[in-house]
Motif scaffolding. Structure first.
Motif, mmCIF file in Angstrom:
data_model
loop_
_atom_site.group_PDB
_atom_site.id
_atom_site.type_symbol
_atom_site.label_atom_id
_atom_site.label_comp_id
_atom_site.label_asym_id
_atom_site.label_seq_id
_atom_site.Cartn_x
_atom_site.Cartn_y
_atom_site.Cartn_z
ATOM 1 N N ARG A 2 -7.746 1.837 -1.323
ATOM 2 C CA ARG A 2 -7.845 2.378 0.036
ATOM 3 C C ARG A 2 -7.780 1.226 1.033
ATOM 4 N N HIS A 3 -7.601 1.592 2.298
ATOM 5 C CA HIS A 3 -7.639 0.596 3.370
ATOM 6 C C HIS A 3 -9.092 0.333 3.748
ATOM 7 N N ALA A 4 -9.422 -0.916 3.996
ATOM 8 C CA ALA A 4 -10.777 -1.302 4.405
ATOM 9 C C ALA A 4 -10.652 -2.206 5.634
ATOM 10 N N TRP A 5 -11.480 -1.938 6.642
ATOM 11 C CA TRP A 5 -11.437 -2.716 7.873
ATOM 12 C C TRP A 5 -12.112 -4.067 7.671
ATOM 13 N N VAL A 6 -11.434 -5.131 8.099
ATOM 14 C CA VAL A 6 -11.994 -6.483 8.108
ATOM 15 C C VAL A 6 -12.231 -6.831 9.572
ATOM 16 N N PRO A 7 -13.479 -7.058 9.980
ATOM 17 C CA PRO A 7 -13.760 -7.285 11.400
ATOM 18 C C PRO A 7 -13.202 -8.612 11.903
ATOM 19 N N GLY A 8 -13.022 -8.681 13.226
ATOM 20 C CA GLY A 8 -12.526 -9.889 13.868
ATOM 21 C C GLY A 8 -13.551 -11.008 13.816
ATOM 22 N N ARG A 9 -13.089 -12.198 14.213
ATOM 23 C CA ARG A 9 -13.957 -13.366 14.147
ATOM 24 C C ARG A 9 -13.447 -14.429 15.123
ATOM 25 N N ALA B 46 0.856 -1.186 0.000
ATOM 26 C CA ALA B 46 0.000 0.000 0.000
ATOM 27 C C ALA B 46 0.894 1.239 0.000
ATOM 28 N N PRO B 47 0.508 2.293 -0.714
ATOM 29 C CA PRO B 47 1.329 3.500 -0.744
ATOM 30 C C PRO B 47 1.216 4.339 0.526
ATOM 31 N N ILE B 48 0.186 4.086 1.317
ATOM 32 C CA ILE B 48 -0.014 4.858 2.549
ATOM 33 C C ILE B 48 -0.165 3.912 3.733
ATOM 34 N N ALA B 49 0.163 4.424 4.913
ATOM 35 C CA ALA B 49 0.066 3.624 6.135
ATOM 36 C C ALA B 49 -1.394 3.345 6.475
ATOM 37 N N PRO B 50 -1.663 2.201 7.088
ATOM 38 C CA PRO B 50 -3.043 1.932 7.506
ATOM 39 C C PRO B 50 -3.415 2.819 8.686
ATOM 40 N N PRO B 51 -4.707 3.121 8.836
ATOM 41 C CA PRO B 51 -5.145 3.874 10.016
ATOM 42 C C PRO B 51 -4.935 3.060 11.292
ATOM 43 N N ALA B 52 -5.139 3.706 12.413
ATOM 44 C CA ALA B 52 -5.056 3.000 13.697
ATOM 45 C C ALA B 52 -6.138 1.918 13.747
ATOM 46 N N PRO B 53 -5.841 0.776 14.358
ATOM 47 C CA PRO B 53 -6.850 -0.289 14.417
ATOM 48 C C PRO B 53 -8.082 0.144 15.207
ATOM 49 N N TYR B 54 -9.222 -0.386 14.810
ATOM 50 C CA TYR B 54 -10.443 -0.174 15.576
ATOM 51 C C TYR B 54 -10.327 -0.901 16.909
ATOM 52 N N VAL B 55 -10.984 -0.385 17.907
ATOM 53 C CA VAL B 55 -11.110 -1.106 19.174
ATOM 54 C C VAL B 55 -12.390 -1.929 19.048
ATOM 55 N N GLU B 56 -12.222 -3.223 18.956
ATOM 56 C CA GLU B 56 -13.370 -4.098 18.753
ATOM 57 C C GLU B 56 -13.901 -4.612 20.085
ATOM 58 N N PRO C 138 -16.981 -23.370 23.720
ATOM 59 C CA PRO C 138 -15.782 -23.404 24.574
ATOM 60 C C PRO C 138 -14.510 -23.603 23.746
ATOM 61 N N GLY C 139 -13.468 -22.853 24.087
ATOM 62 C CA GLY C 139 -12.188 -22.975 23.401
ATOM 63 C C GLY C 139 -12.066 -22.158 22.134
ATOM 64 N N ALA C 140 -13.113 -21.424 21.750
ATOM 65 C CA ALA C 140 -13.045 -20.608 20.537
ATOM 66 C C ALA C 140 -11.965 -19.543 20.684
ATOM 67 N N LEU C 141 -11.232 -19.289 19.616
ATOM 68 C CA LEU C 141 -10.124 -18.334 19.620
ATOM 69 C C LEU C 141 -10.540 -17.083 18.856
ATOM 70 N N TRP C 142 -10.422 -15.914 19.514
ATOM 71 C CA TRP C 142 -10.772 -14.647 18.867
ATOM 72 C C TRP C 142 -9.610 -14.204 17.988
ATOM 73 N N ILE C 143 -9.878 -13.967 16.713
ATOM 74 C CA ILE C 143 -8.912 -13.438 15.754
ATOM 75 C C ILE C 143 -9.307 -11.983 15.515
ATOM 76 N N GLY C 144 -8.460 -11.055 15.952
ATOM 77 C CA GLY C 144 -8.788 -9.632 15.841
ATOM 78 C C GLY C 144 -8.860 -9.152 14.402
ATOM 79 N N GLY C 145 -9.581 -8.060 14.200
ATOM 80 C CA GLY C 145 -9.723 -7.471 12.879
ATOM 81 C C GLY C 145 -8.437 -6.786 12.424
ATOM 82 N N TYR C 146 -8.426 -6.367 11.174
ATOM 83 C CA TYR C 146 -7.233 -5.744 10.610
ATOM 84 C C TYR C 146 -7.616 -4.848 9.438
ATOM 85 N N TRP C 147 -6.696 -3.982 9.049
ATOM 86 C CA TRP C 147 -6.872 -3.137 7.870
ATOM 87 C C TRP C 147 -6.318 -3.884 6.661
#
Length: 126
Positions: free
Chosen positions: A88-95, A55-65, A73-82
């Motif tokens: 442009r940068h687009a936010w992909v939500p966590g899962r 990307a030619p520009i830096a990503p924005p600060a991460p969202y606070v999810e 039980p045992g599910a692992l949270w994978i945080g979102g990312y730009w």
């Protein structure tokens, strides 16, 4: 029997209140994005390399999810990312994902390099 009539000065206020209530019916408050759930065993194998993302520009600060309650039980949270869409940068939500025995999740990160900002990581690693 006596009928109650409204005073003329009360009618504009009532009309304004009715119009305001009607205008507010079109307002919707919705969350930014809903987390989705996936099966980690359907991911691309670790042996297959991902094409580098620049990307030619830096990503924005991460969202606070807000992490929702784990679906099992045992599910692992994978945080979102730009992610970079090419324009442009687009936010992909966590899962949530099921943990993979013998693997750990490597989150995505952006590093500055000679070709701009490069995205690294984002997968299960041994």
């Amino acid at each position: 029997m006596r009928l109650i009539t409204m005073r003329p000065s009360f009618r504009p206020w009532l009309a304004g209140a009715a119009l305001s209530a009607l205008a507010l019916t079109g307002c919707v408050v919705a969350p930014v994005g809903q987390p989705y759930y996936s099966d980690p065993y359907s991911n691309v194998p670790d042996t297959q390399a991902y094409a580098p993302v620049y990307a030619p520009i830096a990503p924005p600060a991460p969202y606070v999810e807000t992490v929702p309650v784990a679906p099992y039980p045992g599910a692992l949270w994978i945080g979102g990312y730009w992610n970079w869409t090419g324009h442009r940068h687009a936010w992909v939500p966590g899962r949530y994902e099921r943990p993979r025995p013998g693997y750990h999740w490597e989150p995505r990160r952006w590093d500055r390099g000679p070709r701009g900002w490069q995205q690294h990581g984002g997968g299960w690693r041994r």
